[in-house]
Design a protein around this motif. Structure first.
Motif, PDB file in Angstrom:
ATOM      1  N   ALA A 135      19.720 -47.381-127.274  1.00  0.00           N
ATOM      2  CA  ALA A 135      20.024 -46.049-126.748  1.00  0.00           C
ATOM      3  C   ALA A 135      21.089 -46.126-125.661  1.00  0.00           C
ATOM      4  N   LEU A 136      21.735 -44.996-125.431  1.00  0.00           N
ATOM      5  CA  LEU A 136      22.645 -44.835-124.306  1.00  0.00           C
ATOM      6  C   LEU A 136      21.878 -44.091-123.227  1.00  0.00           C
ATOM      7  N   VAL A 137      21.844 -44.675-122.030  1.00  0.00           N
ATOM      8  CA  VAL A 137      21.053 -44.077-120.946  1.00  0.00           C
ATOM      9  C   VAL A 137      21.900 -43.999-119.680  1.00  0.00           C
ATOM     10  N   LYS A 138      21.378 -43.264-118.690  1.00  0.00           N
ATOM     11  CA  LYS A 138      22.056 -43.119-117.410  1.00  0.00           C
ATOM     12  C   LYS A 138      21.062 -43.434-116.302  1.00  0.00           C
ATOM     13  N   ASP A 139      21.536 -44.234-115.311  1.00  0.00           N
ATOM     14  CA  ASP A 139      20.648 -44.559-114.194  1.00  0.00           C
ATOM     15  C   ASP A 139      20.790 -43.525-113.075  1.00  0.00           C
ATOM     16  N   ASP A 140      20.126 -43.756-111.958  1.00  0.00           N
ATOM     17  CA  ASP A 140      20.120 -42.803-110.846  1.00  0.00           C
ATOM     18  C   ASP A 140      21.488 -42.646-110.190  1.00  0.00           C
ATOM     19  N   CYS A 141      22.380 -43.635-110.423  1.00  0.00           N
ATOM     20  CA  CYS A 141      23.725 -43.573-109.848  1.00  0.00           C
ATOM     21  C   CYS A 141      24.750 -43.042-110.846  1.00  0.00           C
ATOM     22  N   ASP A 142      24.250 -42.477-111.943  1.00  0.00           N
ATOM     23  CA  ASP A 142      25.088 -41.922-113.006  1.00  0.00           C
ATOM     24  C   ASP A 142      25.894 -42.980-113.764  1.00  0.00           C
ATOM     25  N   ASN A 143      25.468 -44.254-113.690  1.00  0.00           N
ATOM     26  CA  ASN A 143      26.079 -45.305-114.507  1.00  0.00           C
ATOM     27  C   ASN A 143      25.460 -45.255-115.900  1.00  0.00           C
ATOM     28  N   GLU A 144      26.302 -45.367-116.907  1.00  0.00           N
ATOM     29  CA  GLU A 144      25.809 -45.351-118.277  1.00  0.00           C
ATOM     30  C   GLU A 144      25.618 -46.772-118.796  1.00  0.00           C
ATOM     31  N   TRP A 145      24.493 -46.977-119.496  1.00  0.00           N
ATOM     32  CA  TRP A 145      24.145 -48.291-120.035  1.00  0.00           C
ATOM     33  C   TRP A 145      23.754 -48.155-121.500  1.00  0.00           C
ATOM     34  N   VAL A 146      24.099 -49.183-122.266  1.00  0.00           N
ATOM     35  CA  VAL A 146      23.522 -49.332-123.606  1.00  0.00           C
ATOM     36  C   VAL A 146      22.351 -50.291-123.448  1.00  0.00           C
ATOM     37  N   VAL A 147      21.168 -49.867-123.848  1.00  0.00           N
ATOM     38  CA  VAL A 147      19.975 -50.690-123.689  1.00  0.00           C
ATOM     39  C   VAL A 147      19.343 -50.927-125.056  1.00  0.00           C
ATOM     40  N   ILE A 148      18.732 -52.110-125.216  1.00  0.00           N
ATOM     41  CA  ILE A 148      18.013 -52.416-126.441  1.00  0.00           C
ATOM     42  C   ILE A 148      16.619 -52.910-126.092  1.00  0.00           C
ATOM     43  N   GLY A 149      15.694 -52.624-126.955  1.00  0.00           N
ATOM     44  CA  GLY A 149      14.306 -53.020-126.772  1.00  0.00           C
ATOM     45  C   GLY A 149      13.453 -52.393-127.857  1.00  0.00           C
ATOM     46  N   LYS A 150      12.412 -53.064-128.239  1.00  0.00           N
ATOM     47  CA  LYS A 150      11.592 -52.600-129.346  1.00  0.00           C
ATOM     48  C   LYS A 150      10.965 -51.234-129.023  1.00  0.00           C
ATOM     49  N   GLY A 151      11.309 -50.236-129.837  1.00  0.00           N
ATOM     50  CA  GLY A 151      10.734 -48.903-129.674  1.00  0.00           C
ATOM     51  C   GLY A 151      11.141 -48.196-128.406  1.00  0.00           C
ATOM     52  N   ILE A 152      12.268 -48.611-127.817  1.00  0.00           N
ATOM     53  CA  ILE A 152      12.632 -48.110-126.496  1.00  0.00           C
ATOM     54  C   ILE A 152      12.898 -46.610-126.479  1.00  0.00           C
ATOM     55  N   SER A 153      13.414 -46.071-127.578  1.00  0.00           N
ATOM     56  CA  SER A 153      13.729 -44.637-127.577  1.00  0.00           C
ATOM     57  C   SER A 153      12.967 -43.870-128.657  1.00  0.00           C
ATOM     58  N   PHE A 154      11.913 -44.492-129.156  1.00  0.00           N
ATOM     59  CA  PHE A 154      11.125 -43.834-130.205  1.00  0.00           C
ATOM     60  C   PHE A 154      10.503 -42.533-129.678  1.00  0.00           C
ATOM     61  N   GLY A 155      10.790 -41.422-130.357  1.00  0.00           N
ATOM     62  CA  GLY A 155      10.211 -40.132-129.990  1.00  0.00           C
ATOM     63  C   GLY A 155      10.797 -39.499-128.751  1.00  0.00           C
ATOM     64  N   LYS A 156      11.856 -40.110-128.199  1.00  0.00           N
ATOM     65  CA  LYS A 156      12.451 -39.591-126.969  1.00  0.00           C
ATOM     66  C   LYS A 156      13.576 -38.601-127.291  1.00  0.00           C
TER      67      LYS A 156
END
Length: 254
Positions: free
Chosen positions: A12-33
């Motif tokens: 998924a593409l996510v944003k942290d509290d400082c508005d930095n964008e990250w590509v993150v990977i992990g099992k089921g990390i964005s399932f149903g989100k």
């Protein structure tokens, strides 16, 4: 971190509290989100800053399959236990990409030439090679891929690379070739066959590898230069050894 875009259940593409964008990977990390929902940080296996990562890195990260994520996680634990080595984010992704391609290549009926083993990986880097063979068995057991043992040669390169701070896979391949050349020179000069199972051999290989990594990564030891008197004494007392080192220098400078 909040979800911006869901690539698949595991990336998924996510944003942290400082508005930095990250590509993150992990099992089921964005399932149903859904966008703007908070994701579980504990599910993040690896993260890549979207603005700083090359396009091919981001593409690989978002396309890695959940099966391969789990395989690489298991291999990472194996390598940590056996070699006390950890992958950084890019080494992790490089290994994942390699494994995924190796499985596809095998499924297409393309196999590495068994002559690849002639690189003497098992002799130059026995611990890494043995662990790589275990990794091949692990991959086959988890995926049914049917990888041949010759795949361990290339997988071992990833482990060596992870243990050599700042070195690249290309550096690791070069180091393997150079060390083999130096061993051949040494054995020829002294008309001996080194005991590749001995502690002294392992220590010698370790010194050679550390030296080459320093050269390739422009890293210098924080030590004073050798005393000229000591250098002169070594030249006088060990002329054969000095002559062999001179031949090493000629070979390495080619």
């Amino acid at each position: 971190m909040k979800l911006i875009k869901n690539f698949n259940n595991n990336a998924a593409l996510v944003k942290d509290d400082c508005d930095n964008e990250w590509v993150v990977i992990g099992k089921g990390i964005s399932f149903g989100k859904h966008p703007c929902e908070v994701i579980d940080d504990q599910k993040i296996e690896r993260r890549f800053k979207a603005d700083d990562s090359p396009a091919n890195v981001v593409e690989t990260a978002v396309n890695i399959s959940p099966e391969i994520v789990e395989v690489v996680n298991q291999i990472e634990r194996l390598v940590n236990d056996e070699l006390q080595v950890k992958f950084d984010d890019y080494q992790y992704l490089s290994l994942a990409d390699h494994i995924e391609f190796a499985i596809k290549r095998t499924q297409d009926g393309l196999h590495l030439d068994s002559a690849t083993v002639s690189w003497e990986m098992s002799r130059l880097f026995p611990a890494e090679f043995q662990t790589a063979k275990e990794a091949v068995r692990l991959i086959n057991g988890m995926t049914g891929a049917g990888l041949e043992e010759s795949e361990a040669v290339m997988i071992a390169q990833h482990f060596i690379n992870a243990g050599d701070q700042g070195a690249t896979i290309q550096d690791t391949l070069k180091i393997s070739r150079l060390i083999k050349g130096l061993i051949d020179i040494l054995q020829y000069q002294y008309k001996i066959e080194l005991d590749r199972n001995s502690f002294n051999y392992t220590r010698f290989i370790g010194h050679l590898r550390a030296f080459m990594v320093r050269q390739l990564t422009n890293t210098k030891l924080a030590e004073d230069q050798l005393d000229t008197t000591l250098v002169q004494l070594i030249n006088e007392k060990y002329p054969d050894a000095v002559a062999t080192v001179d031949r090493f220098a000629v070979f390495l400078n080619k």
